[in-house]
Scaffold this motif. Structure first.
Motif, PDB file in Angstrom:
ATOM      1  N   LEU A 356      30.545  33.812  47.000  1.00 27.15           N
ATOM      2  CA  LEU A 356      31.732  34.541  46.561  1.00 27.15           C
ATOM      3  C   LEU A 356      31.311  35.652  45.606  1.00 27.15           C
ATOM      4  O   LEU A 356      30.620  35.413  44.624  1.00 27.15           O
ATOM      5  CB  LEU A 356      32.722  33.605  45.866  1.00 27.15           C
ATOM      6  N   ARG A 357      31.737  36.870  45.899  1.00 25.01           N
ATOM      7  CA  ARG A 357      31.325  38.029  45.110  1.00 25.01           C
ATOM      8  C   ARG A 357      31.924  37.960  43.712  1.00 25.01           C
ATOM      9  O   ARG A 357      33.107  37.708  43.561  1.00 25.01           O
ATOM     10  CB  ARG A 357      31.757  39.310  45.817  1.00 25.01           C
ATOM     11  N   GLU A 358      31.096  38.197  42.691  1.00 29.45           N
ATOM     12  CA  GLU A 358      31.524  38.162  41.292  1.00 29.45           C
ATOM     13  C   GLU A 358      32.325  36.885  41.032  1.00 29.45           C
ATOM     14  O   GLU A 358      33.403  36.899  40.453  1.00 29.45           O
ATOM     15  CB  GLU A 358      32.364  39.403  40.963  1.00 29.45           C
ATOM     16  N   SER A 359      31.757  35.787  41.522  1.00 28.00           N
ATOM     17  CA  SER A 359      32.539  34.553  41.642  1.00 28.00           C
ATOM     18  C   SER A 359      33.068  34.026  40.320  1.00 28.00           C
ATOM     19  O   SER A 359      34.222  33.641  40.231  1.00 28.00           O
ATOM     20  CB  SER A 359      31.711  33.473  42.336  1.00 28.00           C
ATOM     21  N   GLY A 360      32.241  34.022  39.267  1.00 30.18           N
ATOM     22  CA  GLY A 360      32.731  33.493  38.007  1.00 30.18           C
ATOM     23  C   GLY A 360      33.316  32.106  38.177  1.00 30.18           C
ATOM     24  O   GLY A 360      32.638  31.162  38.573  1.00 30.18           O
ATOM     25  N   SER A 361      34.619  31.983  37.925  1.00 28.86           N
ATOM     26  CA  SER A 361      35.273  30.677  38.013  1.00 28.86           C
ATOM     27  C   SER A 361      36.069  30.504  39.296  1.00 28.86           C
ATOM     28  O   SER A 361      36.889  29.592  39.396  1.00 28.86           O
ATOM     29  CB  SER A 361      36.207  30.493  36.807  1.00 28.86           C
ATOM     30  N   LEU A 362      35.859  31.357  40.301  1.00 27.85           N
ATOM     31  CA  LEU A 362      36.644  31.270  41.531  1.00 27.85           C
ATOM     32  C   LEU A 362      36.561  29.893  42.174  1.00 27.85           C
ATOM     33  O   LEU A 362      37.573  29.280  42.507  1.00 27.85           O
ATOM     34  CB  LEU A 362      36.183  32.327  42.546  1.00 27.85           C
ATOM     35  N   GLU A 363      35.323  29.403  42.353  1.00 25.25           N
ATOM     36  CA  GLU A 363      35.173  28.103  43.011  1.00 25.25           C
ATOM     37  C   GLU A 363      35.721  26.976  42.162  1.00 25.25           C
ATOM     38  O   GLU A 363      36.108  25.928  42.680  1.00 25.25           O
ATOM     39  CB  GLU A 363      33.713  27.837  43.389  1.00 25.25           C
ATOM     40  N   GLN A 364      35.776  27.177  40.839  1.00 27.83           N
ATOM     41  CA  GLN A 364      36.334  26.151  39.958  1.00 27.83           C
ATOM     42  C   GLN A 364      37.861  26.161  39.999  1.00 27.83           C
ATOM     43  O   GLN A 364      38.499  25.109  40.044  1.00 27.83           O
ATOM     44  CB  GLN A 364      35.863  26.400  38.524  1.00 27.83           C
ATOM     45  N   ASP A 365      38.474  27.353  39.988  1.00 31.12           N
ATOM     46  CA  ASP A 365      39.929  27.455  39.963  1.00 31.12           C
ATOM     47  C   ASP A 365      40.564  27.131  41.304  1.00 31.12           C
ATOM     48  O   ASP A 365      41.693  26.630  41.355  1.00 31.12           O
ATOM     49  CB  ASP A 365      40.347  28.870  39.549  1.00 31.12           C
ATOM     50  N   ALA A 366      39.869  27.435  42.396  1.00 29.15           N
ATOM     51  CA  ALA A 366      40.468  27.312  43.728  1.00 29.15           C
ATOM     52  C   ALA A 366      40.673  25.854  44.134  1.00 29.15           C
ATOM     53  O   ALA A 366      39.843  24.993  43.857  1.00 29.15           O
ATOM     54  CB  ALA A 366      39.594  28.015  44.753  1.00 29.15           C
ATOM     55  N   ASP A 367      41.791  25.617  44.816  1.00 33.40           N
ATOM     56  CA  ASP A 367      42.035  24.307  45.413  1.00 33.40           C
ATOM     57  C   ASP A 367      41.352  24.211  46.770  1.00 33.40           C
ATOM     58  O   ASP A 367      40.856  23.142  47.142  1.00 33.40           O
ATOM     59  CB  ASP A 367      43.544  24.077  45.570  1.00 33.40           C
ATOM     60  N   THR A 368      41.355  25.311  47.508  1.00 28.38           N
ATOM     61  CA  THR A 368      40.604  25.367  48.761  1.00 28.38           C
ATOM     62  C   THR A 368      39.808  26.660  48.804  1.00 28.38           C
ATOM     63  O   THR A 368      40.253  27.688  48.282  1.00 28.38           O
ATOM     64  CB  THR A 368      41.523  25.302  50.007  1.00 28.38           C
ATOM     65  N   VAL A 369      38.646  26.620  49.420  1.00 28.18           N
ATOM     66  CA  VAL A 369      37.839  27.808  49.680  1.00 28.18           C
ATOM     67  C   VAL A 369      37.459  27.791  51.149  1.00 28.18           C
ATOM     68  O   VAL A 369      36.800  26.850  51.621  1.00 28.18           O
ATOM     69  CB  VAL A 369      36.567  27.864  48.809  1.00 28.18           C
TER      70      VAL A 369
END
Length: 423
Positions: A356-369
């Motif tokens: 994930l580009r510039e992911s930061g906390s994206l994978e943490q916040d997301a319920d699904t990816v």
């Protein structure tokens, strides 16, 4: 400038009209008097953090301005008068913008080191900035009418009960529906069908009679609406716009009528920041009983505060989207870009959360990816890989993607579960 409009406007905001102010397009630039600017900053910060806005919380946030806040509240007009003061406030702001832009241009004219091309570019950009600075909601009836005019001018010329189903069966079988208040990431490299996939999901949800909101930062209203018509009718809209001809003319205008009447709201204002989205989401959820919010795409959403660290900005946007989902109880489908690392690993590589580009906390916040990736053996197929699912299992499946009308359909391939549902 007379600051009475600024004070009256802030008084309305302090007595319950702050979200309406955001929807009108108010921002820090609308306030010229320093104390007024500080009060707006305090309210904006409280709103961004999901906190209540009232005289007490604002006084705590804007330390040292107790007497000023008291005077605003004591002289505040009824909050319903917000729009009355908005006109004066906005007009004064536009005048300041014009003065500043063209004052800078005059100074550039007196500098012999500034080339004529640079000067003309600066003037063009200044004019564009002043005339396009707006965050008010798009008039949907007018937007559809404009699209109808465009199409007419081209003629002859050229799965669970508690989740929101996408009606794309192989995907629903894995994800088990978008849960209320969930944040769902859909990621891919450019040109791999993110927007087409999102438009089809929006269309399918709207066909269930459920209201959807689509914030587009990459395509204007007409392009999103044309994709919606193509997906709904199966027609090649790009071919029609280029040639003005179709095998079934009536299907186009029937499709236009049907899609224009769907419970869908499309926004293409690229200067809406994440605070605007949160405010609008709350209003849509309350007034329209919205069932799905879509953002296309996350890395283009302006942050509510700038940072020198882009990853920090994206992380703040991600957290704000998750808060908006939780506040409204409505799922968000958020499109996101992948970085180039997958291409560097080879043609047959599977996407990973770290892509994930510039992911930061994206994978943490997301319920699904969920990732979309080309099938290495058949370019007409798109692999759909669910790499994270808080409310069900992970898995992968394959869809046939008809690029000219943006439709995705189940391919002759079974859904492959790679983990048990996590309950």
């Amino acid at each position: 400038m007379d600051v009475s409009a600024e004070k009256a406007f802030l008084g309305c905001c302090l007595t319950g009209a702050f979200e309406q102010a955001l929807e009108l397009g108010a921002c820090e630039d609308h306030f010229n008097e320093m104390n007024c600017k500080l009060i707006w900053q305090a309210m904006y910060s409280l709103n961004a953090d999901g906190l209540e806005i009232d005289p007490v919380t604002v006084c705590k946030k804007a330390d040292g301005l107790l007497m000023f806040v008291d005077s605003l509240v004591a002289n505040a007009p009824a909050s319903a008068n917000l729009s009355y003061y908005w006109e004066d406030l906005n007009n004064a702001c536009v005048r300041r913008r014009i003065f500043k832009r063209f004052h800078d241009t005059i100074n550039m004219c007196s500098d012999p080191e500034v080339g004529i091309h640079s000067l003309l570019h600066h003037m063009e950009q200044a004019f564009f900035d002043v005339t396009t600075k707006s965050t008010s909601a798009k008039d949907q009836k007018k937007a559809w009418s404009e699209l109808l005019s465009l199409l007419s001018s081209a003629y002859g010329k050229g799965l669970p009960e508690n989740g929101l189903l996408t009606d794309i069966y192989p995907v629903d079988k894995i994800i088990r529906g978008f849960k209320p208040g969930s944040m769902n990431i859909l990621a891919a490299r450019p040109g791999r069908g993110k927007s087409a996939f999102a438009v089809q999901i929006m269309r399918n949800v709207a066909m269930q009679g459920k209201h959807c909101v689509y914030w587009s930062y990459e395509m204007p209203f007409n392009q999103v609406a044309n994709r919606l018509i193509a997906c709904h009718t199966g027609l090649d809209m790009q071919c029609y716009l280029e040639t003005g001809k179709l095998d079934n003319d009536q299907a186009l205008f029937n499709g236009f009528k049907e899609t224009a009447s769907m419970p869908i709201h499309i926004e293409d204002s690229v200067d809406k920041n994440i605070a605007n989205i949160r405010s609008e989401a709350r209003r849509f959820a309350k007034e329209k009983n919205t069932s799905l919010f879509i953002i296309d795409y996350l890395q283009l959403v302006p942050p509510h505060r700038r940072s020198s660290n882009r990853t920090v900005e994206v992380s703040e946007i991600s957290r704000a989207i998750k808060k908006a989902a939780m506040e409204t109880g409505v799922p968000f489908l958020v499109l996101a870009q992948m970085n180039r690392s997958i291409e560097e690993r080879g043609a047959n590589s599977e996407p990973r959360l770290a892509d994930l580009r510039e992911s930061g906390s994206l994978e943490q916040d997301a319920d699904t990816v969920t990732f979309l990736n080309d099938d290495p053996d058949d370019k007409s197929l798109i692999n759909v890989l669910v790499k994270k699912n808080r409310h069900g299992g992970e898995g992968t499946t394959c869809l046939e993607w008809t690029r000219w009308n943006g439709r995705f359909e189940a391919a002759e391939m079974p859904v492959k579960k790679i983990s048990k549902p996590a309950f």
